[in-house]
Design an enzyme around this catalytic site. Structure first.
Site, PDB file in Angstrom:
ATOM      1  N   SER A  83      42.862  35.088  29.285  1.00 35.74           N
ATOM      2  CA  SER A  83      42.727  35.106  27.834  1.00 35.74           C
ATOM      3  C   SER A  83      42.583  33.673  27.355  1.00 35.74           C
ATOM      4  CB  SER A  83      43.944  35.806  27.210  1.00 35.74           C
ATOM      5  OG  SER A  83      43.849  35.821  25.804  1.00 35.74           O
ATOM      6  N   HIS A 115      38.982  37.443  27.495  1.00 37.65           N
ATOM      7  CA  HIS A 115      38.995  37.757  26.067  1.00 37.65           C
ATOM      8  C   HIS A 115      38.140  36.731  25.320  1.00 37.65           C
ATOM      9  CE1 HIS A 115      43.116  39.977  26.448  1.00 37.65           C
ATOM     10  NE2 HIS A 115      42.104  40.640  26.975  1.00 37.65           N
ATOM     11  N   ASP A 141      48.208  41.588  27.952  1.00 38.24           N
ATOM     12  CA  ASP A 141      47.140  42.394  28.534  1.00 38.24           C
ATOM     13  C   ASP A 141      47.058  42.102  30.034  1.00 38.24           C
ATOM     14  OD1 ASP A 141      43.545  42.790  27.981  1.00 38.24           O
ATOM     15  OD2 ASP A 141      45.083  44.152  28.740  1.00 38.24           O
TER      16      ASP A 141
END
Length: 933
Positions: free
Chosen positions: A59, A86, A177
């Site tokens: 991310s 992401h 996540d």
């Protein structure tokens, strides 16, 4: 969790995936059910079982980490890589282009269903979910409530397809996540690697994974080497024979370093965990890994952590917890109302805390609004410090809550960025502490002890010791003991009565426990868990400007009409217009162009390039020539006019449009001149403002970082104080239990002292008897020594007789007729070979086939207890000069007997007939070839 496991976390028990733990537990259960180890099964599918897959998720800060990772991957990387990062959904992604400049592997952006090929990196597009199935990576439909792309979704689908052939990697990032997907990968038997949180730019994502799901922590610079090693060594090695002393020595090193003995555990599981550590440390054999352990003390700790079972889940075996809720806990609560509303529980081997929190959830459900009025303590202990630190947070990924009863998640959990956190009231009920159960101190006055599938990994004496600890904790309250599916209280059966046979729930019935065995000091206190805060991503403002391009119609072919058109129409345009021909001659020009280019009132027919002195000659001429040659519009953006030539610091955008009409309009070019000075000044002002904003933003980020660090320090200090408070409470409970044990031990010691006095008198009488027996033994020993000397003398004489005999003499012993002794003559028949202890038949294998009759002779003499003779047997004899010759021998086999007159060997006498004939020349005394016995 999608699948339920019946094995249990344990202090000092081998760590396994849930499938392996289920297999081990049910093999040892009383029912003896046999289930195949799920971790050993290959996940059914259409992909080649030899294929591997690597999935990488990241991310915030991930682009830098990914750039370092892909730049270190070798060209011959053996597996495909699916990479999910992401990204901003509102902007086009340049991730593929960034990675292509650094990677030696091909980069492919996933646009549909794409087949996975080894040595290729597949980049997930922004704002799209992808999954893996049947050896393909494909775009999935939208998933509500998930960030895009969802790393959890990608890992879960890959785990279903690849199982134990999957390697999942979680890099730097904010949020959680990937935590839920990593648990699914671990349950499927795959391997989970995270970036070292201490070196990750944003450690929230790797720290969100439960320690039970992480196999290895690596720095980003070493990640590629780790992945290559794992892909080339994810299967168990094929061991030739038994592991032998190397395995024993490895387990001995672990026992000495961390005081945990794994030598009695199942060898298959132990070898699986050792081999995974061998892959990480790049050791090929058990012997090499043993030497590596001796040189690297820190690896011993990592191996011990790998052995520890840390498999658990909320409400494992829901029917068992339902029985607790309906039958056991109501009775405990009813009894607690008479004791000042005080309840005490003990979860032994709690791993990451799901089990004690399950108890807290049941109590909260039963007591309802009364919960705040009760004094409830749930002591949760485990030997793994990392698991304890994770459990203290009470923060779990969503997929770990699948087994919760309906309504529990919404009522007792709070949704946070990293997952779901159990309510503060329930967290305060649970006191976590690090404890090695095999040498710990029990908690007194406990109403319920939960210890599921832990005892099966202990040796019988340790099982008995642990059960005695539980008895000490439960005897005052007549409390309950909740064991695992494969366990029993058989070592201390007299202390308990069975309440529920299926779920192994017992009640303690002993009024006072017996003295427990000596225990070591409790292991060092549990460490402090550290939480991480999210950081604000940097803003990336962009300023874009587009210069207008006027669309001009082709001029009329008549130049006079063109000038008239210019005077009537073009002079009022805010854009300067100049019409030239191929010789750069000005055919028409409006007043706006004159003003911008400082031509004043000049007429036409002038050379455009030489008339306008403020323009860069070479650049403008090249642009005009390009427009004529290529018949395309050419634009020079934001061209600064020379102030010294009358430009006054103006900025213009010049557009050259070739006109290809009919007749006189052939070879004309319309040049538009637009004043963009205000636009340039505005852009420069905005750039200056943007630079100032970046400086302000940088200062704000530094300030926020400092505030975040201060907040983190305060939070860490709070967690340390909380952990210290829990440790003090545990220490107080243990000291109280120790004091009660000392009192009970003192009473036992008094009774033991009386028994010792009685035993002392008995020992004195026994000592006198032993003295008499000793004198008899001394006399008997003297007689045996004399007899031994006589036997030695007789044996020496016998050996001298055998050595000096003119015959070839061989003594054979035992059923195998092994060579026991022979004289020097017979040694010449061996050709210098070492034959002592060799079976007689094996010794004759190198001789002629006629020796079979000699073997039969010896066997018959041994079996039938008869003397037998065989003649004319060709025999290879070594002469004194070193040469060899074949001679005919006569052999006589005579059975030999032991003291019980039982045949225990054969004496074989050989007579060289060739030597006899040469010496006497008489063959009358030689038996014929067919001479019988």
């Amino acid at each position: 969790m999608p699948r339920k496991s019946r094995s249990k976390e344990a202090n000092g028990a081998p760590q396994e995936t849930q499938q392996e733990a289920q297999h081990d537990t049910e093999q040892e259960s009383e029912q003896g059910s046999q289930q195949q180890n799920e971790a050993e099964q290959r996940v059914p599918g259409q992909i080649d079982p030899q294929h591997r897959l690597v999935v990488i998720g990241s991310s915030a800060g991930g682009i830098q980490a990914l750039t370092v990772l892909v730049s270190t991957l070798p060209r011959n990387f053996p597996a495909p890589i699916v990479l999910a990062q992401h990204l901003d959904p509102n902007r086009p992604s340049n991730l593929s282009a960034i990675l292509e400049r650094r990677s030696s592997l091909p980069i492919v952006t996933v646009t549909g269903s794409t087949r996975l090929e080894g040595g290729t990196i597949y980049v997930v597009p922004a704002n799209r979910h992808v999954g893996v199935a049947d050896g393909h990576v494909e775009i999935l439909s939208d998933q509500v409530g998930r960030p895009k792309p969802s790393i959890d979704l990608l890992l879960s689908t890959a785990a279903q397809s690849y199982g134990d052939r999957l390697v999942a990697v979680v890099l730097t990032g904010v949020g959680n996540d990937g935590a839920a997907g990593a648990v699914d990968v671990k349950n499927a038997g795959g391997y989970v690697v995270i970036q070292n949180p201490s070196t990750a730019r944003y450690p929230s994502m790797p720290l969100a994974l439960p320690p039970t799901a992480v196999d290895h922590v690596a720095d980003i610079e070493n990640m590629a080497t780790t992945l290559v090693d794992l892909l080339r060594g994810t299967a168990l090695p094929v061991l030739e024979g038994q592991p032998g002393d190397a395995l024993e020595q490895i387990l001995g090193v672990v026992n000495r370093q961390v005081s945990l003995d794994f030598r009695q555990y199942k060898q298959t599981t132990i070898l699986r965990r050792i081999y995974r550590r061998m892959v990480v440390t790049r050791n090929a054999t058990l012997a090499e890994y043993k030497d590596y352990l001796l040189r690297h003390v820190e690896e011993v700790v990592e191996l011990a952590k790998a052995f520890l079972i840390k498999v658990t889940e909320f409400f494992r075996d829901p029917e068992a917890f339902e029985f607790l809720k309906t039958s056991v806990l109501p009775e405990i609560i009813k009894r607690g109302r008479t004791k000042g509303r005080t309840l005490r529980f003990w979860s032994a081997g709690c791993a990451t805390g799901e089990e004690p929190y399950s108890l807290a959830l049941l109590l909260a459900d039963i007591l309802g609004h009364e919960l705040a009025d009760w004094n409830i303590k749930i002591f949760a202990t485990d030997a793994d410090e990392d698991a304890i630190n994770f459990a203290r947070r009470g923060l779990y990924p969503e997929n770990l809550l699948n087994n919760l009863p309906e309504g529990y998640k919404t009522q007792y959990f709070k949704k946070v960025d990293q997952g779901y956190q159990i309510s503060k009231l329930l967290r305060q009920m649970v006191i976590f502490g690090q404890q090695d159960l095999s040498r710990g101190v029990p908690f007194p006055r406990v109403d319920l002890v939960v210890c599921r599938n832990l005892l099966i990994y202990f040796k019988p004496d340790v099982q008995h010791q642990v059960l005695e600890m539980f008895t000490f904790s439960l005897h005052q309250t007549q409390g309950f003991l909740f064991l695992g599916h494969a366990e029993t209280v058989r070592p201390s059966q007299t202390s308990y009565e069975q309440v529920e046979k299926r779920w192994k729930i017992y009640r303690c019935v002993r009024t006072r426990p017996t003295s427990t065995t000596e225990r070591s000091e409790r292991a060092s206190g549990a460490g402090n868990g550290r939480s991480r805060r999210d950081v604000i991503e940097q803003l990336r403002p962009m300023l874009a400007s587009v210069a207008p391009r006027p669309e001009l119609s082709a001029p009329e072919p008549d130049l006079l009409n063109l000038r008239q058109f210019n005077e009537i129409v073009l002079r009022h345009l805010p854009v300067g217009v100049v019409v030239i021909d191929r010789t750069y001659r000005i055919l028409s020009i409006n007043s706006t162009a004159r003003g911008l280019l400082a031509l004043r009132e000049m007429g036409t027919e002038q050379d455009f390039l030489h008339s306008v002195r403020g323009l860069p000659y070479s650049q403008v001429r090249a642009a005009i020539d390009d427009a004529f040659r290529d018949r395309t519009t050419t634009v020079i953006q934001e061209l600064e006019l020379d102030p010294g030539a009358g430009g006054n610091g103006l900025y213009v955008t010049i557009t050259m449009v070739p006109v290809e009409g009919e007749q006189g309009a052939q070879g004309l070019q319309v040049i538009s001149v637009q004043d963009v000075t205000e636009h340039v000044e505005t852009r420069r002002s905005l750039e200056a403002v943007q630079a100032e904003q970046k400086e302000v933003l940088s200062e704000i980020q530094i300030t926020n970082r400092r505030l975040s660090e201060m907040n983190k320090d305060l939070q860490d200090a709070n967690e340390e104080l909380q952990a210290t408070n829990e440790e003090l409470m545990l220490a107080q409970e243990e000291l109280q239990a120790t004091n009660e044990e000392f009192e009970a031990t003192n009473e036992e010691l008094q009774a033991t002292n009386e028994e010792l006095e009685t035993n002392n008198e008995e020992l004195q009488a026994t000592n006198e008897e032993l003295e008499t027996t000793n004198e008899e033994l001394i006399s008997r020993t003297s007689e045996l020594q004399d007899l031994t000397q006589v036997l030695a003398t007789e044996r020496k004489r016998l050996l001298e007789m055998v050595e000096q005999a003119p015959f070839y003499i061989l003594i054979l012993r035992g059923p195998n007729l092994a060579i026991d002794a022979f004289n020097p003559n017979y040694a010449r028949l061996f050709g210098g070979r070492e034959v002592a202890g060799m079976p007689f038949e094996e010794m004759l294998n190198h001789l002629a086939p006629e020796t079979k009759s000699l073997i039969d002779l010896v066997r018959a003499s041994y079996l039938y207890n008869e003397s037998r003779i065989v003649v004319n047997i060709p025999t290879l004899v070594a002469d004194d000069d070193g040469s060899t010759s074949i001679r005919n021998f006569t052999y006589t086999a005579i059975p030999m007997h032991d003291g019980g007159n039982k045949v225990d060997g054969v004496a074989l006498y050989g007579n060289d007939l060739s030597a006899y004939i040469l010496d006497t020349g008489d063959i009358s005394g030689v038996p014929p070839d067919d001479a019988s016995d």
